[in-house]
Motif scaffolding. Structure first.
Motif, PDB file in Angstrom:
ATOM      1  N   TYR A 129       0.793  -1.225   0.000  1.00 14.78           N
ATOM      2  CA  TYR A 129       0.000   0.000   0.000  1.00 14.78           C
ATOM      3  C   TYR A 129       0.830   1.283   0.000  1.00 14.78           C
ATOM      4  O   TYR A 129       0.413   2.283  -0.593  1.00 14.78           O
ATOM      5  CB  TYR A 129      -0.966   0.008   1.195  1.00 14.78           C
ATOM      6  N   ASP A 130       1.974   1.299   0.645  1.00 11.39           N
ATOM      7  CA  ASP A 130       2.769   2.530   0.747  1.00 11.39           C
ATOM      8  C   ASP A 130       3.098   3.154  -0.608  1.00 11.39           C
ATOM      9  O   ASP A 130       2.897   4.357  -0.791  1.00 11.39           O
ATOM     10  CB  ASP A 130       4.037   2.292   1.570  1.00 11.39           C
ATOM     11  N   PRO A 131       3.581   2.384  -1.590  1.00 12.66           N
ATOM     12  CA  PRO A 131       3.872   3.015  -2.892  1.00 12.66           C
ATOM     13  C   PRO A 131       2.611   3.564  -3.576  1.00 12.66           C
ATOM     14  O   PRO A 131       2.657   4.598  -4.233  1.00 12.66           O
ATOM     15  CB  PRO A 131       4.480   1.886  -3.728  1.00 12.66           C
ATOM     16  N   GLU A 155       1.737   6.828  -1.984  1.00  9.57           N
ATOM     17  CA  GLU A 155       2.668   7.857  -2.442  1.00  9.57           C
ATOM     18  C   GLU A 155       2.302   8.343  -3.849  1.00  9.57           C
ATOM     19  O   GLU A 155       2.353   9.541  -4.133  1.00  9.57           O
ATOM     20  CB  GLU A 155       4.101   7.312  -2.423  1.00  9.57           C
ATOM     21  N   ILE A 156       1.904   7.424  -4.718  1.00  5.23           N
ATOM     22  CA  ILE A 156       1.493   7.796  -6.077  1.00  5.23           C
ATOM     23  C   ILE A 156       0.332   8.783  -6.016  1.00  5.23           C
ATOM     24  O   ILE A 156       0.336   9.824  -6.677  1.00  5.23           O
ATOM     25  CB  ILE A 156       1.106   6.536  -6.898  1.00  5.23           C
ATOM     26  N   LEU A 157      -0.677   8.467  -5.198  1.00  4.62           N
ATOM     27  CA  LEU A 157      -1.856   9.333  -5.110  1.00  4.62           C
ATOM     28  C   LEU A 157      -1.562  10.648  -4.404  1.00  4.62           C
ATOM     29  O   LEU A 157      -2.000  11.710  -4.856  1.00  4.62           O
ATOM     30  CB  LEU A 157      -2.994   8.591  -4.401  1.00  4.62           C
ATOM     31  N   THR A 182       0.603  10.915 -11.957  1.00  2.74           N
ATOM     32  CA  THR A 182      -0.413  10.428 -12.887  1.00  2.74           C
ATOM     33  C   THR A 182       0.048   9.310 -13.823  1.00  2.74           C
ATOM     34  O   THR A 182      -0.773   8.459 -14.172  1.00  2.74           O
ATOM     35  CB  THR A 182      -0.998  11.589 -13.727  1.00  2.74           C
ATOM     36  N   PRO A 183       1.326   9.250 -14.246  1.00  4.68           N
ATOM     37  CA  PRO A 183       1.708   8.134 -15.113  1.00  4.68           C
ATOM     38  C   PRO A 183       1.519   6.759 -14.448  1.00  4.68           C
ATOM     39  O   PRO A 183       1.451   5.745 -15.125  1.00  4.68           O
ATOM     40  CB  PRO A 183       3.183   8.390 -15.419  1.00  4.68           C
ATOM     41  N   TYR A 184       1.432   6.759 -13.109  1.00  2.09           N
ATOM     42  CA  TYR A 184       1.308   5.487 -12.387  1.00  2.09           C
ATOM     43  C   TYR A 184      -0.114   5.217 -11.877  1.00  2.09           C
ATOM     44  O   TYR A 184      -0.349   4.226 -11.197  1.00  2.09           O
ATOM     45  CB  TYR A 184       2.293   5.457 -11.215  1.00  2.09           C
ATOM     46  N   LEU A 220      -5.695   2.265 -10.465  1.00  2.00           N
ATOM     47  CA  LEU A 220      -7.051   2.313 -11.007  1.00  2.00           C
ATOM     48  C   LEU A 220      -7.337   1.228 -12.029  1.00  2.00           C
ATOM     49  O   LEU A 220      -8.473   1.110 -12.494  1.00  2.00           O
ATOM     50  CB  LEU A 220      -7.312   3.690 -11.633  1.00  2.00           C
ATOM     51  N   GLY A 221      -6.351   0.427 -12.362  1.00  2.00           N
ATOM     52  CA  GLY A 221      -6.553  -0.627 -13.349  1.00  2.00           C
ATOM     53  C   GLY A 221      -7.635  -1.612 -12.965  1.00  2.00           C
ATOM     54  O   GLY A 221      -8.290  -2.203 -13.813  1.00  2.00           O
ATOM     55  N   MET A 222      -7.866  -1.760 -11.669  1.00  2.00           N
ATOM     56  CA  MET A 222      -8.876  -2.710 -11.219  1.00  2.00           C
ATOM     57  C   MET A 222     -10.255  -2.063 -11.075  1.00  2.00           C
ATOM     58  O   MET A 222     -11.228  -2.720 -10.771  1.00  2.00           O
ATOM     59  CB  MET A 222      -8.458  -3.323  -9.891  1.00  2.00           C
ATOM     60  N   VAL A 223     -10.363  -0.766 -11.319  1.00  2.00           N
ATOM     61  CA  VAL A 223     -11.628  -0.056 -11.175  1.00  2.00           C
ATOM     62  C   VAL A 223     -12.485  -0.281 -12.421  1.00  2.00           C
ATOM     63  O   VAL A 223     -12.016  -0.162 -13.546  1.00  2.00           O
ATOM     64  CB  VAL A 223     -11.377   1.454 -10.952  1.00  2.00           C
TER      65      VAL A 223
END
Length: 150
Positions: free
Chosen positions: A13-15, A18-20, A25-27, A32-35
């Motif tokens: 979860y930590d990475p 950090e992305i959010l 945005t590139p990550y 969100l791939g599972m949304v």
């Protein structure tokens, strides 16, 4: 929140946090791939209308005297759900707002919400009658019967 519920999965979860938090945005696709696609607005509107109808039926039924209540079986006034195969969007959203989000917890159904048959046509007919009654929330016994007879 998931990180707190699953402390052993911090490394997962930590990475993502950090992305959010940093707007990388590139990550976003990693997260969100599972949304799923957005739920169509007309589906949520239909579900809310149907649940509001059943809430009106339930609250009105509870105000009836015992003699009037005897004209109904409890299953008559219970929100039954939707067909999980043919009406999946309606089914999953209704289940979420009734059980997950608890907006309509008064409509919870111990039998579940999969009717194993299409219900949208019947609910549409019931809503039409309720609309003719100006979406009253204090329905008489005869008005409840009229709605349920559709």
């Amino acid at each position: 929140m998931l990180k707190e519920l699953n402390p052993s999965d911090r490394d997962y979860y930590d990475p993502k946090i950090e992305i959010l938090e940093n707007g990388y945005t590139p990550y976003y696709d990693e997260i969100l791939g599972m949304v799923q696609e957005d739920l169509p607005e007309h589906v949520s509107n239909e579900v809310f209308s149907i649940l509001n109808l059943y809430r009106a039926i339930h609250s009105s039924y509870s105000e009836l005297d015992d003699v009037e209540k005897s004209d109904f079986k409890e299953t008559d006034i219970r929100f039954k759900g939707f067909d999980m195969n043919e009406e999946y969007d309606h089914y999953s959203f209704a289940k979420y707002v009734v059980e997950g989000y608890l907006i309509y917890q008064d409509l919870q159904n111990k039998s579940g919400y999969n009717t194993h048959r299409n219900t949208l046509y019947k609910y549409g007919q019931m809503l039409q009658v309720w609309n003719e009654l100006d979406k009253k929330t204090n329905l008489s016994k005869d008005e409840i019967k009229r709605i349920l007879s559709q």
